[in-house]
Design a protein around this motif. Structure first.
Motif, PDB file in Angstrom:
ATOM      1  N   GLY A 112      43.637  40.691  44.004  1.00  0.00           N
ATOM      2  CA  GLY A 112      44.770  40.824  42.687  1.00  0.00           C
ATOM      3  C   GLY A 112      44.205  41.185  41.486  1.00  0.00           C
ATOM      4  O   GLY A 112      45.011  41.395  40.651  1.00  0.00           O
ATOM      5  N   SER A 114      41.999  43.617  40.379  1.00  0.00           N
ATOM      6  CA  SER A 114      41.800  44.931  40.088  1.00  0.00           C
ATOM      7  C   SER A 114      40.769  45.146  38.905  1.00  0.00           C
ATOM      8  O   SER A 114      41.088  45.279  37.670  1.00  0.00           O
ATOM      9  N   ALA A 244      46.589  42.988  37.703  1.00  0.00           N
ATOM     10  CA  ALA A 244      47.328  43.206  38.700  1.00  0.00           C
ATOM     11  C   ALA A 244      48.413  43.809  38.153  1.00  0.00           C
ATOM     12  O   ALA A 244      49.358  44.510  39.074  1.00  0.00           O
ATOM     13  N   ARG A 247      48.366  47.320  38.480  1.00  0.00           N
ATOM     14  CA  ARG A 247      48.038  47.821  40.073  1.00  0.00           C
ATOM     15  C   ARG A 247      49.447  47.532  40.892  1.00  0.00           C
ATOM     16  O   ARG A 247      49.585  48.521  41.712  1.00  0.00           O
ATOM     17  N   SER A 248      50.395  47.021  40.291  1.00  0.00           N
ATOM     18  CA  SER A 248      51.525  46.549  41.237  1.00  0.00           C
ATOM     19  C   SER A 248      52.351  47.853  41.374  1.00  0.00           C
ATOM     20  O   SER A 248      52.471  48.997  40.231  1.00  0.00           O
ATOM     21  N   CYS A 283      53.151  40.006  40.265  1.00  0.00           N
ATOM     22  CA  CYS A 283      52.349  41.435  40.547  1.00  0.00           C
ATOM     23  C   CYS A 283      51.112  40.992  41.282  1.00  0.00           C
ATOM     24  O   CYS A 283      50.817  41.742  42.271  1.00  0.00           O
ATOM     25  N   VAL A 287      50.047  42.630  45.045  1.00  0.00           N
ATOM     26  CA  VAL A 287      48.944  43.440  45.115  1.00  0.00           C
ATOM     27  C   VAL A 287      47.854  42.695  45.949  1.00  0.00           C
ATOM     28  O   VAL A 287      47.447  43.182  46.933  1.00  0.00           O
ATOM     29  N   ALA A 314      51.655  50.416  45.432  1.00  0.00           N
ATOM     30  CA  ALA A 314      50.677  49.816  44.648  1.00  0.00           C
ATOM     31  C   ALA A 314      49.142  50.293  44.557  1.00  0.00           C
ATOM     32  O   ALA A 314      48.904  50.964  45.391  1.00  0.00           O
ATOM     33  N   VAL A 316      45.935  49.990  45.391  1.00  0.00           N
ATOM     34  CA  VAL A 316      45.174  49.014  45.820  1.00  0.00           C
ATOM     35  C   VAL A 316      44.030  49.696  46.587  1.00  0.00           C
ATOM     36  O   VAL A 316      43.072  49.127  47.082  1.00  0.00           O
TER      37      VAL A 316
END
Length: 399
Positions: A112, A114, A244, A247-248, A283, A287, A314, A316
């Motif tokens: 999570g 990132s 995160a 990224r979410s 978030c 993630v 997301a 990811v």
């Protein structure tokens, strides 16, 4: 000694360039200024530092974060910057040093988190090396005529540690390119604004951004001492939460910026002492869940490339690529996400072996292509049987 407060006239930037940039900020008293940061932790932390300095000199400051899939030079974001037009702009770009793609501790151990090694804000066309937005070799200098503009006719300061060339007539770039050790955007901003603020209480922001961009073991003078003052555990946990956010699927980078603006330390974030931290935790859970789900994708092999195709709203794909690079160390990993942006396939490239391919730059870390371009790109890599249905967007969390 505080982080970045060296007596070296060339580090973390040329002293003359720093002084010119400080004059730029000082002249903004009473003016309406928009700060536009990169949405990663390094850019957001740098934005808070600049906002504090602009408030200290009496400017009227607004922050605007690029939206999902955007960067400071995206046409849609530029339109929002000009409505209404500000008196001046400050643009902050991430400071990770160019080089071969690599996994950071955050990517490898905290799904999570990132880490800030996501694909650069450029489109990689099939068979063409990536084109990145860049700035001047070092120092602060006027932009060349005819260069792309953040916002025409608006005086702009671009703080971009690895910049090669300024972007527009009337804009200035503060860079630390080619200096060793490499400088994060937040550390460069911290050195810039220190005369305008009380630097001690803001050091944690430079620490946070530097750790996000370069890791806790970055060879930055006095980083270990500064990290101890800020709280190592609180800093690394805050980086995970804040990263995160962007990224979410909800793209909560503006919330992350609000959290940083309200917090007085990394501990304020980890203890939930400021509004917005609950959103960051949500978030991060999303993630983490998506990384686990998408990492179960079976790879398609066209040696030496292993391709993973999945769909998630997301961001990811960098973490999925890191995981599979560990599982298949003899392959070049391309983790391709057809769900992040409508009509596009965003992908991350990670490899523990040299990337000797005509289609990919040796230092490629990823990119974004239309579905049609992506199919042509993968065909050149040896994946001949892929169809449009293979890169369809299937929603945020397809089962």
């Amino acid at each position: 000694m505080l982080l970045g407060h060296m007596k070296d006239p060339r580090w973390p930037a040329e002293e003359e360039a720093l002084e010119d940039a400080r004059r730029f900020l000082t002249e903004l008293k009473g003016r309406r200024v928009v700060v536009a940061p990169h949405p990663g932790v390094d850019g957001l932390a740098a934005a808070v530092l600049v906002i504090r300095a602009l408030q200290a000199v009496g400017a009227r400051v607004t922050a605007r974060v690029p939206g999902k899939g955007e960067h400071a030079y995206s046409p849609a974001f530029q339109e929002r910057l000009r409505a209404p037009p500000p008196d001046s702009l400050v643009v902050l770009e991430r400071g990770s040093k160019p080089g071969p793609p690599r996994a950071t501790a955050e990517e490898a151990h905290h799904p999570g988190a990132s880490a800030e090694t996501s694909p650069a804000p450029w489109t990689l066309e099939a068979g063409v090396q990536g084109r990145s937005h860049a700035g001047p070799p070092e120092g602060l200098m006027p932009a060349p005529r005819g260069a792309p503009s953040v916002s025409p006719a608006v005086p702009t300061l671009v703080i971009a540690p690895q910049a090669e060339a300024a972007r527009a007539s009337g804009s200035m770039v503060l860079s630390a390119r080619d200096l060793e050790p490499a400088v994060s955007c937040s550390l460069l901003a911290y050195a810039l604004v220190s005369p305008h603020v009380v630097p001690g209480p803001l050091e944690w922001l430079a620490v946070l951004g530097t750790v996000a961009a370069q890791g806790v073991d970055a060879p930055i003078p006095f980083l270990k001492d500064a990290l101890r003052r800020a709280g190592r555990t609180a800093v690394t946990e805050s980086v995970a939460l804040l990263n995160a956010a962007r990224r979410s699927s909800r793209f909560a980078a503006p919330v992350a910026l609000e959290v940083l603006l309200r917090a007085g330390s990394a501990t304020d974030i980890t203890r939930g002492n400021v509004p917005g931290v609950d959103t960051l935790h949500d978030c991060r859970l999303e993630v983490q869940r998506e990384v686990l789900r998408c990492s179960k994708t079976p790879p398609r092999i066209a040696s030496p490339v292993a391709l993973l195709l999945f769909s998630s709203e997301a961001q990811v794909h960098p973490q999925v690529a890191v995981r599979w690079a560990q599982r298949l160390p003899e392959h070049i990993i391309i983790a391709a996400n057809a769900g992040y942006l409508p009509g596009r396939v965003d992908f991350a490239v990670r490899s523990r072996v040299p990337m000797d391919l005509d289609v990919l730059s040796p230092n490629a870390t990823g990119g974004s292509l239309s579905r049609e371009e992506f199919l042509r790109f993968t065909a050149r890599l040896g994946f001949k049987g892929l169809r449009d249905i293979d890169v369809e967007r299937r929603g945020a969390f397809p089962g």
